[in-house]
Design an enzyme around this catalytic site. Structure first.
Site, PDB file in Angstrom:
ATOM      1  CB  SER A   1       4.770 -12.221   1.895  1.00  0.00           C
ATOM      2  OG  SER A   1       5.272 -11.398   0.866  1.00  0.00           O
TER       3      SER A   1
ATOM      4  CE  LYS B   1      -0.648 -12.091   2.292  1.00  0.00           C
ATOM      5  NZ  LYS B   1      -0.294 -12.306   0.878  1.00  0.00           N
TER       6      LYS B   1
END
Ligand code: ARG
Length: 460
Positions: free
Chosen positions: A281, A287
């Site tokens: 991300s 992420k």
């Protein structure tokens, strides 16, 4: 504003077409994709014309040489197209004139772009579908590898994303294998239906030169020739069928991508995608997203769109050829390229997938064995509807009191039905549950072994 006349077909025109019309009309950027098929078709056609005495053998040879040189230049990136080139057929014919001079003007004798484009595209569709089918086979190989590697892992089988019954992970992977086997059949069947040659149909009524269509067929490697020239130039059901097979394949891929996306969440944690097939991300440093699988799921919409896009176009087109039919190329080329990519990506995702056995084992809830308990009572003489009810009350009792199903003692169980005996305790074992479903097609070990053996035989 019209331009000066500059078209091969503009004899009956007083003015040139507008530049915007040229741009609107041009399909060159799309149909460049089948320049090889176009050249093959023209080489075969010129040989047929020579046999008819329309071309001398020197003219035919010179046409072949010119066409080969065009292809060479194309692959060297030195072929110069013009904005006024309407499509690949007109471009090749114009370029042939530059290569060999006058003889080029004889090539289009007895042929129309209507049977030319239909022939090119039949050949192209057949070949590209063959490639798509081969990429599908690679994915099936990866699934077979997974099935053999993950043979001893037992996972919760789901319906409604609620734990239903235990199954072997191999059984799950093989469900994907056999779905793909039907997609493979749909794609190869579409390729088979594309394997028919319209060349010789002319514009609509059949060529005015009695060329040997059988000879053309063998030269181009088709299995059959079209029986009717109107059908030969007008039919695009072979494209629609191909788009349909590719869209169906995309949907198959999407459903399994969805499962693996869920299985890769922290909450499930059954699988970990390799870094090579994940992305991060831009904002959240922690992420790691399964973008490869999300794109596979997302692209299924594009594949269905390509099918419905061309189906909508085809619906209103009368007989025989209308320019609407030019709209068949983009959706097919896009769909077949996307399916090949999707196959390649999913194959790698599977080969590099890490299976987290501990997480899976921890997720197996003994309630998965509730059906086995109901079947147990049936074997002891209770009608199934009643045993379903009895086990339902036991599940309700466990749920309310926070007891795992396999922690119920035989005495506890007897409180719900006198038919329970000590032997019921042997049911609380995952392998017993799997062994109890060893009918053909079931998740038992013999069935899975047979599925693997059949899959191997299919892959050869
Ligand atoms: N570019 C055209 C197509 O893709 C070729 C056929 C043109 N035929 C015609 N009669 N204008 O359909």
């Amino acid at each position: 504003m019209s331009q000066a006349k500059n078209k091969m077909w503009d004899g009956r025109f007083e003015e040139g077409t507008s530049a915007l019309m040229d741009e609107f009309n041009s399909s060159l950027n799309t149909d460049k994709a089948f320049i090889v098929e176009d050249v093959l078709g023209s080489k075969a056609w010129s040989s047929a014309l020579e046999k008819q005495g329309v071309l001398t053998s020197e003219e035919r040879e010179s046409i072949h040489r010119g066409l080969d040189s065009i292809l060479e230049k194309y692959f060297a990136g030195t072929l110069e197209f013009l904005p006024s080139d309407e499509d690949i057929h007109m471009a090749v014919e114009r370029l042939l004139g530059l290569e060999i001079g006058d003889a080029a003007a004889k090539l289009h004798t007895g042929r129309s772009r209507n049977d030319q484009v239909a022939t090119d595209f039949h050949l192209f569709v057949k070949n590209r579908l063959g490639e798509a089918a081969a990429s599908l086979r690679e994915l099936q190989k990866a699934l077979l590898f997974r099935a053999e590697t993950d043979r001893d892992i037992i996972v919760p089988g789901y319906t409604h994303y609620q734990q239903a019954q235990p199954v072997s992970l191999a059984h799950y992977w093989l469900s994907f294998f056999y779905l793909l086997e039907r997609d493979y059949a749909r794609i190869t069947n579409a390729a088979k239906n594309a394997d028919i040659m319209p060349l010789g149909s002319g514009a609509i009524a059949g060529s005015g030169f009695a060329v040997d269509r059988e000879l053309l067929r063998t030269a181009l490697g088709f299995s059959a020739i079209t029986d009717n020239s109107i059908d030969g130039v007008a039919a695009r059901d072979f494209v629609l069928e191909s788009l349909n097979a590719l869209a169906a394949t995309g949907l198959s891929m999407s459903r399994y991508a969805e499962d693996l996306i869920v299985w890769s969440t922290r909450e499930f944690g059954y699988v970990t995608l390799s870094d090579a097939w994940s992305t991060g991300s831009s904002m959240m440093p922690q992420k790691k997203n399964p973008d490869s699988l999300e794109l596979i799921r997302g692209k299924s919409g594009r594949l269905v769109g390509n099918y419905s896009r061309f189906a909508t176009t085809l619906k209103g087109v009368g007989l025989s050829y209308f320019k609407d039919l030019q709209e068949d190329k983009e959706p097919f080329i896009d769909s077949v390229n996307q399916v090949k990519l999707i196959m390649a990506v999913f194959t790698e995702v599977l080969k590099t997938l890490k299976i987290n056995k501990d997480r899976i084992a921890a997720a197996l809830d003994p309630f998965l064995l509730a059906t086995d308990l109901a079947d147990y009572l049936v074997r002891k003489g209770m009608p199934f509807r009643n045993s379903h009810h009895v086990i339902g009350s036991i599940v309700g009792h466990c749920d309310k009191n926070g007891i795992a199903l396999n922690k119920m003692s035989t005495a506890d169980l007897k409180g719900f039905s006198e038919l329970f005996d000590e032997d019921v305790q042997s049911l609380f074992d995952w392998n017993t549950a799997l062994n109890g479903r060893d009918i053909p097609g079931g998740t038992g070990p013999t069935s899975v072994a047979n599925q693997i053996a059949k899959a191997k035989a299919i892959l050869g």
